[in-house]
Design an enzyme around this catalytic site. Structure first.
Site, mmCIF file in Angstrom:
data_model
loop_
_atom_site.group_PDB
_atom_site.id
_atom_site.type_symbol
_atom_site.label_atom_id
_atom_site.label_comp_id
_atom_site.label_asym_id
_atom_site.label_seq_id
_atom_site.Cartn_x
_atom_site.Cartn_y
_atom_site.Cartn_z
ATOM 1 N N ASP A 1 60.197 89.340 74.691
ATOM 2 C CA ASP A 1 60.271 90.804 74.655
ATOM 3 C C ASP A 1 60.264 91.372 76.075
ATOM 4 O O ASP A 1 59.531 92.314 76.379
ATOM 5 C CB ASP A 1 59.103 91.376 73.845
ATOM 6 C CG ASP A 1 59.347 92.824 73.420
ATOM 7 O OD1 ASP A 1 60.524 93.232 73.369
ATOM 8 O OD2 ASP A 1 58.370 93.537 73.165
ATOM 9 N N GLY B 1 52.974 102.539 71.537
ATOM 10 C CA GLY B 1 54.347 102.251 71.161
ATOM 11 C C GLY B 1 54.446 102.183 69.654
ATOM 12 O O GLY B 1 53.592 102.686 68.930
ATOM 13 N N GLY B 2 55.524 101.543 69.200
ATOM 14 C CA GLY B 2 55.746 101.492 67.762
ATOM 15 C C GLY B 2 54.780 100.599 67.021
ATOM 16 O O GLY B 2 54.558 100.774 65.822
#
Length: 660
Positions: free
Chosen positions: A133, A21-22
């Protein structure tokens, strides 16, 4: 991020990349001695010493969580300045992979996943841990398709390392609760995110869309589109439960995430036959996607033309808004009062505060509102990128102006005798786009020109009393005066040191008062830009208004984050002498307007109280409080004939109501 295949971290050798992911990569890891497998998550950023301590402290807290629906943390460490976690392996991927975007899940499948996720989150909350999250990418599937929550606390660590990409921020923003956006997460924050996921699973679409900053603003201010508009067959009790979990105020949600799941289950059971049993397994074929154009159209949002007049609690829930509008337009003397219809005798004036109509044509926050000189029409400006012009009594409108390329912050209708033109100001400091003022024909929408003299988003615009000039205020800290016929620049006022939030002309057109985030209002000569005096506040000034009789200036102030006063100050317009303070609002005051006879003021907050206060301009005594909106109010405008007030709100509506 570099490829670490073959590298050893702690007791594990990285075998292959599972995903990234980022802010992190996940590898399949194999224990060098035992041969067992695990998931190894590497944070993308190299951490400074202070971040290492924070990372380890977070990881220790997470590792203590032992629950059948939470991914186990087996080890954690920092090697060669790389922070990594050793986690239980989830062999069947994520729920995002199992159910791609656009997939709709049947109620029984949603319920099964919701109960598992809520059970895990309740356990974490009881242990004083907030996930922060929750999203489908962090809901994993174990060996028997058991749901497993992952990434507790990882989002916080990632933010502290400044390593998130735009894509990762976008993915997170879609599920982020309003209080988390404001930096105040709590257990109810996870409930909100789970509510967004349930909403998405039910209808195949997120409640809000756009750039990360646009989505964040919608979480803060916009009302989620009703589920029944996309799924007409959804049980009302199910929708009620989901929307309660999505309340802006965390105190208005369920008392716990487990209560959310229990309420959903009860609503489900109440709608199912008594013999229906919950599924024991969750095969992917339960899901379905509206894949054809016809299917997609059947679940689309209502058109703007079908959503002009809001009438709450109709006799039949599925009656179309188009029928309501046509019916309302055909009735003589019909007004919307408290969400219902009331037929009023022509000869009797409605009582103070009577709601005339609720305009619901916008798809996002309504930031500005202005009346036509004859009090017959209203122009409303929105973050949806449109200005809509509509009849002030029945809500119908001849057109929607779409000349802007970003959200619109303010709108002003030219005074008589040039009342056929509208000026609308736009710009957004988060995601770029234009920062201009458009001038266009109020009857046809024909574009005249765009004033492009500002270098930052334009927050305020006002016509001079004769309609020959315009003044616009911007985040570039300037007020600019320019010719309203062709857009040619005349002068700039540059004495204020922060964003300009409001501008107001004196009734004789000689002076301008400008409000700023620098906590002042400046009064200055509109022809020479000579500064006359300043009006000092203890917080940011959000709006300014000059009384129609020219004798006084009112300025509204307050800042939810920075503190200080939240009040309206009234000043002598000739000397700057302070006359009175109105403190009737519990939070920042975002807008203020004078009655045409200069005897009263109406002011409202964009934050907590959701009300408009009408008060005496000489004594400060509160005369009336209007309670119609469900979210904060961004603009109020008094009709030129003094009879009505229009209030524009973050709830996506404009309410027109009796002012006298």
């Amino acid at each position: 991020m570099a490829d670490f295949v073959g590298r050893r971290l702690g007791n594990y050798r990285l075998v292959r990349l599972l995903g990234q992911g980022g802010f992190a990569q996940v590898y399949l890891g194999e224990h060098v001695r035992l041969g067992t497998q695990a998931a190894i998550k590497l944070l993308a950023a190299h951490l400074a010493d202070v971040d290492v301590e924070k990372f380890l402290a977070e990881a220790q807290t997470i590792a203590r969580l032992e629950h059948p629906h939470i991914i186990r943390i087996l080890d954690f460490d920092v090697a060669d300045d790389i922070a990594f976690l050793v986690m239980q392996l989830a062999p069947n991927g994520t729920l995002r992979k199992r159910y791609p975007r656009g997939t709709r899940l049947p109620l029984e499948t949603v319920l099964a996943y919701l109960k598992q996720a809520a059970d895990a989150l309740q356990y974490a909350h009881d242990a004083r841990v907030i996930h922060r999250d929750i999203k489908p990418e962090n809901l994993l599937l174990g060996w028997h398709d058991t749901l497993l929550l992952s990434d507790f606390g990882i989002a916080v660590m990632a933010h502290s390392s400044r390593s998130q990409s735009i894509q990762e921020i976008s993915g997170t923003a879609a599920y982020m609760a309003p209080e988390q956006i404001q930096g105040k997460p709590r257990p109810a924050t996870d409930q909100y995110a789970l509510g967004v996921i349930v909403y998405e699973w039910l209808c195949g679409a997120l409640p809000f869309s756009g750039t990360p900053s646009e989505v964040a603003m919608q979480h803060l201010h916009a009302v989620p589109p009703p589920l029944y508009e996309q799924i007409p067959s959804i049980p009302p009790a199910i929708e009620t439960v989901v929307l309660k979990a999505l309340e802006k105020d965390p105190h208005q949600r369920f008392a716990s995430v487990q209560e959310f799941a229990a309420a959903f289950e009860k609503a489900y059971q109440d709608t199912m036959p008594a013999t229906t049993a919950l599924p024991t397994n969750l095969p992917s074929q339960h899901s379905f996607t509206a894949s054809t154009p016809a299917q997609a159209a059947s679940y689309s949002d209502p058109t703007i033309a079908e959503s002009k007049l809001l009438v709450a609690a109709p006799a039949k829930r599925r009656i179309s808004r188009r029928k309501l509008l046509v019916g309302a337009a055909a009735l003589v003397g019909v007004v919307c009062v408290g969400g219902g219809l009331l037929i009023l005798p022509h000869q009797k004036k409605p009582a103070l505060g009577t709601t005339i109509l609720v305009y619901t044509g916008h798809l996002n926050v309504v930031a500005g509102v202005a009346w036509s000189p004859d009090s017959s029409q209203v122009a409303s400006a929105s973050s949806d990128g449109t200005v809509q012009v509509w009849d002030a009594r029945i809500g119908m409108h001849p057109f929607i102006y779409r000349g802007h390329t970003t959200n619109i912050n303010a709108v002003a209708w030219a005074p008589a005798p040039v009342g056929q033109r509208i000026a609308s100001a736009s710009g957004n400091s988060f995601f770029g786009g234009e920062h201009v003022v458009q001038v266009w024909d109020a009857e046809t929408g024909a574009h005249s020109f765009a004033y492009q003299g500002h270098t930052q988003p334009v927050r305020a615009v006002a016509w001079s009393p004769g309609g020959k000039l315009l003044a616009s205020g911007s985040e570039d800290k300037t007020v600019q005066v320019w010719d309203a016929s062709n857009g040619s620049h005349i002068l700039s006022y540059i004495a204020q040191t922060a964003a300009i939030t409001g501008v107001a002309w004196s009734p004789d057109g000689k002076y301008i008062a400008s409000a700023s985030n620098d906590t002042t209002v400046h009064v200055w000569n509109a022809r020479t830009a000579e500064h006359l005096f300043s009006l000092a506040h203890t917080s940011t000034v959000n709006a300014v208004a000059w009384s129609p009789d020219g004798t006084r200036i009112a300025s509204a102030s307050g800042n939810l984050f920075l503190g200080g006063e939240h009040a309206v100050q009234v000043w002598d317009a000739a000397t700057g002498k302070h006359l009175l303070t109105y403190s009737g609002h519990p939070s920042q005051v975002n807008t203020v307007t004078w009655s045409p006879d200069s005897k009263r003021l109406a002011s409202a907050s964009s934050a907590l109280d959701k009300n408009v206060q009408v008060w005496d301009a000489h004594s400060g005594a509160t005369l009336y409080t209007y309670h119609g909106h469900t979210l904060g109010i961004n603009a109020v405008a008094w009709s030129p004939d003094g009879q009505l007030i229009a209030s524009a709100s973050s709830d996506g509506t404009v309410r027109v109501w009796q002012a006298s």
